[in-house]
Motif scaffolding. Structure first.
Motif, PDB file in Angstrom:
ATOM      1  N   ARG A   1     119.293  15.116  44.327  1.00 51.33           N
ATOM      2  CA  ARG A   1     119.525  14.160  43.241  1.00 51.33           C
ATOM      3  C   ARG A   1     120.574  13.127  43.643  1.00 51.33           C
ATOM      4  O   ARG A   1     120.429  11.932  43.407  1.00 51.33           O
ATOM      5  CB  ARG A   1     119.993  14.930  41.993  1.00 51.33           C
ATOM      6  CG  ARG A   1     119.281  14.500  40.741  1.00 51.33           C
ATOM      7  CD  ARG A   1     119.788  15.265  39.542  1.00 51.33           C
ATOM      8  NE  ARG A   1     118.906  16.328  39.142  1.00 51.33           N
ATOM      9  CZ  ARG A   1     119.180  17.628  39.211  1.00 51.33           C
ATOM     10  NH1 ARG A   1     120.338  18.053  39.652  1.00 51.33           N
ATOM     11  NH2 ARG A   1     118.305  18.513  38.817  1.00 51.33           N
TER      12      ARG A   1
ATOM     13  N   GLN B   1     120.047   9.132  44.049  1.00 50.43           N
ATOM     14  CA  GLN B   1     120.775   8.281  43.096  1.00 50.43           C
ATOM     15  C   GLN B   1     121.769   7.341  43.782  1.00 50.43           C
ATOM     16  O   GLN B   1     122.028   6.254  43.300  1.00 50.43           O
ATOM     17  CB  GLN B   1     121.467   9.149  42.037  1.00 50.43           C
ATOM     18  CG  GLN B   1     120.422   9.719  41.075  1.00 50.43           C
ATOM     19  CD  GLN B   1     120.959  10.672  40.036  1.00 50.43           C
ATOM     20  OE1 GLN B   1     122.079  11.167  40.161  1.00 50.43           O
ATOM     21  NE2 GLN B   1     120.156  10.952  39.028  1.00 50.43           N
TER      22      GLN B   1
ATOM     23  N   GLU C   1     110.963  16.515  38.491  1.00 44.64           N
ATOM     24  CA  GLU C   1     112.384  16.421  38.126  1.00 44.64           C
ATOM     25  C   GLU C   1     113.085  15.355  38.969  1.00 44.64           C
ATOM     26  O   GLU C   1     113.880  14.552  38.472  1.00 44.64           O
ATOM     27  CB  GLU C   1     113.015  17.796  38.398  1.00 44.64           C
ATOM     28  CG  GLU C   1     114.369  18.035  37.783  1.00 44.64           C
ATOM     29  CD  GLU C   1     114.291  18.130  36.280  1.00 44.64           C
ATOM     30  OE1 GLU C   1     115.164  17.541  35.636  1.00 44.64           O
ATOM     31  OE2 GLU C   1     113.346  18.775  35.777  1.00 44.64           O
TER      32      GLU C   1
ATOM     33  N   ALA D   1     114.718  11.642  38.082  1.00 44.93           N
ATOM     34  CA  ALA D   1     116.127  11.330  38.376  1.00 44.93           C
ATOM     35  C   ALA D   1     116.269  10.077  39.233  1.00 44.93           C
ATOM     36  O   ALA D   1     117.375   9.569  39.416  1.00 44.93           O
ATOM     37  CB  ALA D   1     116.759  12.515  39.116  1.00 44.93           C
TER      38      ALA D   1
END
Ligand SMILES: C[S@@+](CC[C@H](N)C(=O)[O-])C[C@H]1O[C@@H](n2cnc3c(N)ncnc32)[C@H](O)[C@@H]1O
Length: 248
Positions: A192, A196, A219, A223
């Motif tokens: 993640r 990000q 998921e 994200a």
């Protein structure tokens, strides 16, 4: 040969014949062979004993205590190579197998690699003589001048959920570093962050590619700050998220 095969089979090695042949080739003396077979009987990964792993047709140096590159990660390499990048970051590089395979497919790439584990970093430096390999936490050790210049960030970050690590084969959980396996509660803590934080480093039109599992993929797509798609290869049993500008 037959005796080695018998010992390996008794130790539960499924591919005893193939392993015996590789160990016989690698051992210089009978004593060395006995030691190597003994280590395999104790459950060490074959590649850590041989000192190398075959990955994307390359022979990658594998030192004791490092993560052994997996065949399924070839999908990550193929997807990244297809984007014809010039500047690449192999994030969570381990031995540097992904970067090495990409450099073989795309000669002349400007390659950077990062890992948090100094043992992996030392091994990656052997496998990536033409790259700059940094020790540290994800993007933190990269030179600031690289911001906005990276065409592709590739990452096979740890993605096993903490509770599932105990269910992994002993070969992995006892002989590969926990930092290479444990991805936190849902397995996506590191992935993640990779996805990000990528936009700060990507060049216009750049992509971030992350190996994950089919179950975790939605998921990770959710994200992602960039439009993301999921690619899957049944044969390799591999799933990769490709995030970047929408195509066409
Ligand atoms: C699953 S292994 C993959 C290694 C390599 N990319 C491969 O495919 O063979 C994950 C790697 O991520 C590294 N790692 C874990 N957390 C990290 C972090 N916060 N920053 C950089 N590397 C990290 C581990 O040390 C390990 O080498």
């Amino acid at each position: 040969m037959a005796e080695v095969v018998t010992r390996l089979r008794a130790a539960g090695c499924v591919f005893a014949e193939d392993e015996a042949r590789l160990l016989l080739e690698a051992a210089g003396t009978e004593t060395e062979l006995d030691t190597m077979v003994g280590r395999r009987e104790q459950g060490l990964p074959l590649e850590q004993i041989l000192g190398w792993a075959r990955f994307c047709g390359l022979r990658i140096a594998v030192e004791p205590g490092v993560f052994v590159p997996r065949g399924r990660t070839e999908l990550l390499v193929r997807q990244a190579a297809a984007l014809a990048p010039k500047v690449v970051v192999d994030m969570c590089c381990g031995t540097g197998a992904v970067g090495a395979a990409l450099a073989a497919l795309r000669p002349g790439i400007e390659l950077y690699a990062v890992d948090i584990d100094p043992v992996e970093v030392a091994c990656a430096r052997r496998n990536l003589p033409n790259a700059r390999v940094f020790a540290g936490d994800l993007y933190e050790p990269l030179p600031a001048a690289l911001r906005g210049r990276v065409d592709v960030v590739v990452a096979n970050a740890p993605y096993v959920p903490t509770d599932a690590v105990a269910m992994m084969p002993p070969e992995a959980r006892d002989h590969e570093p926990m930092v290479a396996l444990d991805g936190g509660k849902d397995g996506l803590d590191i992935a993640r962050r990779v996805i990000q934080e990528a936009p700060e480093w990507l060049a216009p039109g750049g992509h971030v590619l992350i190996e994950t599992s089919e179950r975790q993929a939605p998921e990770l797509v959710a994200a992602s700050p960039l439009p993301a798609r999921v690619t899957h290869d049944e044969e390799l049993w591999a799933t990769v998220i490709v995030a970047g500008p929408l195509q066409g």
